[in-house]
Design an enzyme around this catalytic site. Sequence first.
Site, PDB file in Angstrom:
ATOM      1  N   LYS A 186      16.898  44.986 -30.558  1.00  0.00           N
ATOM      2  CA  LYS A 186      18.286  44.523 -30.397  1.00  0.00           C
ATOM      3  C   LYS A 186      18.543  43.246 -31.195  1.00  0.00           C
ATOM      4  CE  LYS A 186      21.121  41.947 -27.920  1.00  0.00           C
ATOM      5  NZ  LYS A 186      22.121  41.649 -28.927  1.00  0.00           N
ATOM      6  N   GLU A 261       9.680  33.324 -27.947  1.00  0.00           N
ATOM      7  CA  GLU A 261       9.741  32.320 -29.021  1.00  0.00           C
ATOM      8  C   GLU A 261      11.074  31.623 -28.860  1.00  0.00           C
ATOM      9  OE1 GLU A 261       7.332  31.656 -30.937  1.00  0.00           O
ATOM     10  OE2 GLU A 261       6.193  33.465 -31.394  1.00  0.00           O
ATOM     11  N   CYS A 295      14.376  27.481 -35.814  1.00  0.00           N
ATOM     12  CA  CYS A 295      13.722  27.042 -34.576  1.00  0.00           C
ATOM     13  C   CYS A 295      12.782  25.875 -34.856  1.00  0.00           C
ATOM     14  CB  CYS A 295      12.978  28.198 -33.939  1.00  0.00           C
ATOM     15  SG  CYS A 295      11.833  28.990 -35.055  1.00  0.00           S
ATOM     16  N   GLU A 392      18.286  20.478 -28.445  1.00  0.00           N
ATOM     17  CA  GLU A 392      18.320  21.229 -29.706  1.00  0.00           C
ATOM     18  C   GLU A 392      19.771  21.413 -30.137  1.00  0.00           C
ATOM     19  OE1 GLU A 392      17.502  25.530 -29.718  1.00  0.00           O
ATOM     20  OE2 GLU A 392      16.123  25.178 -31.377  1.00  0.00           O
TER      21      GLU A 392
HETATM   22  P1  NAP Z   1      20.309  33.473 -27.925  1.00  0.00           P
HETATM   23  O1  NAP Z   1      21.724  33.209 -27.590  1.00  0.00           O
HETATM   24  O2  NAP Z   1      19.282  33.180 -26.911  1.00  0.00           O
HETATM   25  O3  NAP Z   1      20.248  34.992 -28.354  1.00  0.00           O
HETATM   26  C1  NAP Z   1      19.081  35.620 -28.808  1.00  0.00           C
HETATM   27  C2  NAP Z   1      19.168  37.104 -28.536  1.00  0.00           C
HETATM   28  O4  NAP Z   1      19.206  37.348 -27.126  1.00  0.00           O
HETATM   29  C3  NAP Z   1      20.440  37.756 -29.082  1.00  0.00           C
HETATM   30  O5  NAP Z   1      20.123  39.053 -29.532  1.00  0.00           O
HETATM   31  C4  NAP Z   1      21.318  37.803 -27.851  1.00  0.00           C
HETATM   32  O6  NAP Z   1      22.336  38.750 -27.925  1.00  0.00           O
HETATM   33  C5  NAP Z   1      20.310  38.136 -26.789  1.00  0.00           C
HETATM   34  N1  NAP Z   1      20.733  37.829 -25.428  1.00  0.00           N
HETATM   35  C6  NAP Z   1      21.670  36.946 -25.003  1.00  0.00           C
HETATM   36  N2  NAP Z   1      21.763  36.958 -23.657  1.00  0.00           N
HETATM   37  C7  NAP Z   1      20.863  37.868 -23.211  1.00  0.00           C
HETATM   38  C8  NAP Z   1      20.477  38.325 -21.924  1.00  0.00           C
HETATM   39  N3  NAP Z   1      21.032  37.853 -20.802  1.00  0.00           N
HETATM   40  N4  NAP Z   1      19.507  39.260 -21.834  1.00  0.00           N
HETATM   41  C9  NAP Z   1      18.920  39.734 -22.941  1.00  0.00           C
HETATM   42  N5  NAP Z   1      19.247  39.353 -24.190  1.00  0.00           N
HETATM   43  C10 NAP Z   1      20.206  38.421 -24.328  1.00  0.00           C
HETATM   44  O7  NAP Z   1      19.846  32.686 -29.217  1.00  0.00           O
HETATM   45  P2  NAP Z   1      20.634  32.540 -30.581  1.00  0.00           P
HETATM   46  O8  NAP Z   1      21.758  31.590 -30.412  1.00  0.00           O
HETATM   47  O9  NAP Z   1      20.938  33.882 -31.140  1.00  0.00           O
HETATM   48  O10 NAP Z   1      19.493  31.926 -31.517  1.00  0.00           O
HETATM   49  C11 NAP Z   1      19.257  30.572 -31.599  1.00  0.00           C
HETATM   50  C12 NAP Z   1      18.080  30.160 -30.730  1.00  0.00           C
HETATM   51  O11 NAP Z   1      16.931  30.911 -31.075  1.00  0.00           O
HETATM   52  C13 NAP Z   1      17.683  28.724 -30.924  1.00  0.00           C
HETATM   53  O12 NAP Z   1      17.438  28.143 -29.670  1.00  0.00           O
HETATM   54  C14 NAP Z   1      16.391  28.806 -31.726  1.00  0.00           C
HETATM   55  O13 NAP Z   1      15.527  27.711 -31.584  1.00  0.00           O
HETATM   56  C15 NAP Z   1      15.799  30.060 -31.219  1.00  0.00           C
HETATM   57  N6  NAP Z   1      14.846  30.612 -32.184  1.00  0.00           N
HETATM   58  C16 NAP Z   1      13.510  30.524 -31.916  1.00  0.00           C
HETATM   59  C17 NAP Z   1      12.584  31.000 -32.824  1.00  0.00           C
HETATM   60  C18 NAP Z   1      11.115  30.911 -32.566  1.00  0.00           C
HETATM   61  O14 NAP Z   1      10.366  31.635 -33.210  1.00  0.00           O
HETATM   62  N7  NAP Z   1      10.657  30.082 -31.638  1.00  0.00           N
HETATM   63  C19 NAP Z   1      13.020  31.598 -34.030  1.00  0.00           C
HETATM   64  C20 NAP Z   1      14.384  31.658 -34.261  1.00  0.00           C
HETATM   65  C21 NAP Z   1      15.299  31.170 -33.336  1.00  0.00           C
HETATM   66  P3  NAP Z   1      23.829  38.233 -28.316  1.00  0.00           P
HETATM   67  O15 NAP Z   1      23.733  37.764 -29.707  1.00  0.00           O
HETATM   68  O16 NAP Z   1      24.686  39.415 -28.180  1.00  0.00           O
HETATM   69  O17 NAP Z   1      24.178  37.154 -27.350  1.00  0.00           O
END
Ligand code: NAP
Length: 488
Positions: A186, A261, A295, A392
């Site tokens: 997804k 992650e 990230c 962050e």
């Molecule tokens: P996010 O809002 O947490 O979303 C990540 C994924 O989870 C998206 O596909 C999102 O779908 C989905 N999601 C949201 N709510 C959910 C739920 N209740 N149940 C299951 N899935 C759900 O993060 P983002 O804003 O896309 O990405 C930024 C974040 O990712 C930052 O905090 C960054 O640090 C972190 N990140 C970490 C790494 C690492 O390797 N540590 C790498 C890259 C990014 P939707 O888009 O439809 O909401």
Amino acid sequence: MSTPTPQLPPLKLFINGEWVDARSGATLSTVNPATGQPIAQVASADAQDVDLAVRSARAAFEKGPWAKAPPMARSRVLTRIADMIEARGEELAALESLDNGKPVSAARMADIPSAANVFRYMAGWATRMEGEQLPLAGRPQGQFLAYTQRDPMGVVGQIVPWNFPLLMAAWKVAPALAFGCASILKPAEQTPLTAAALVAIAHEAGVPPGQLNLIQGLGHSSGAAIVAHPDVDKIAFTGSTEVGKMIVRSGSDTLKRISLELGGKSPVIVMGDADLDAAVKGAAHAIFFNQGQVCTAGSRLYVHESIYDKFVERLVAVASALKIGPGLDPDTQIGPLVSDEQLRRVAGYVDIGRKEGAGVAVGGEAVGGAGYFYRPTILTDVRQSMRVVQEEIFGPVLVATRFKEVDEVVAHANNSIYGLAASIWTRDVSRAHAVARAVQAGTVWINCHHVMDAAMPFGGYKESGWGREMGSAALEMYTEPKTVCIQL
Ligand code: NAP
Ligand code: MG
């Protein structure tokens, strides 16, 4: 060289080897962040589509040819996927830039070749699912034969964010397929396009129906349904710490295996003896690469007081010279942020910083007009307790602090709920190793930042996550160890 408008991939869900609409008929709009205009409507799944995908994955896993095939056959398909990603690199880079906003030059140099590399590397792991023979400790020797083997974990839900859409999908899908798992992928709602392109490539390369399914849609609906589904064995998630915690709560009902992650607030530590040119360039890359939406973004800068003023002055000059523009313009160095929501979040944090008393050395404002552009920003005069230092921001915003003693900077670096990465800039080898040991982070870079490789395990300490991906750690992620004991 101008970049042509890329051809769009299928805009549907991919379930059991077929492109299908969502059962409800719902769609979501994906937007070009450089203009704010919609690119296309994409199918938006809910729990009933997820259930179909899980059934198809379960059937493929239990009865399909993939997990039973000679590992070299899986290896060959993964290598073919790597070749196809490379062959279509220009098209994929343009698609990524269009959907996410990132400079197409960065997508060409980083996202696309790294995604191909992950498949090429994981192709090798398909033939390395090894166990051990165990001499029993409390039994006479020769009466038992005991060994461990590794079984594929089964049906895995793989949920990825929007910052490196293709690469994060590759990080998930490549090891899962290598070890024989069936995947439900997804992507983030903001960036559905390259995941669809990847799934189409995998299908063409020979991944059988049901082995890799694509669920597009909203996190709280389709994402949550994947996590809640009782027949999903494991969730591999990359995204925010907040959603990671929700996944743990929901996944605990069925005691799913969960790997996470999550976010970061990675320190960049510049010692007084650092190579100044390299450190300034490195610190700029650490925070401004991908508009800071990384990230591992080096979002907290700590510079030794002996060089602090000169360092910040030079960094400000670099930040002001970066060329801001649409990602598809090949000269662009800073593209738009991914969405209006993200632009407001970043601008909101800078306002919080101002109210907390930070100085703005450069940037501190949106570009204005169409698109979600924000200027590279450096905040100075910060205290460690400020929200802009602790939280962050996930944008091109750096907070800079001066330090005197090594112990002091290590304490600052570790004063965070996160522990994803850190970089240390120094010419002193002993000090570099000492600080690398003391810093609580899953990855520590010395005289570099953002160097990722398929062979290096990656993940976070503290609230930056659970588990490690890549390298030999992939084996733990996607296989269950089994102990077999035979009375002879
Ligand atoms: P996010 O809002 O947490 O979303 C990540 C994924 O989870 C998206 O596909 C999102 O779908 C989905 N999601 C949201 N709510 C959910 C739920 N209740 N149940 C299951 N899935 C759900 O993060 P983002 O804003 O896309 O990405 C930024 C974040 O990712 C930052 O905090 C960054 O640090 C972190 N990140 C970490 C790494 C690492 O390797 N540590 C790498 C890259 C990014 P939707 O888009 O439809 O909401
Ligand atoms: Mg988009």
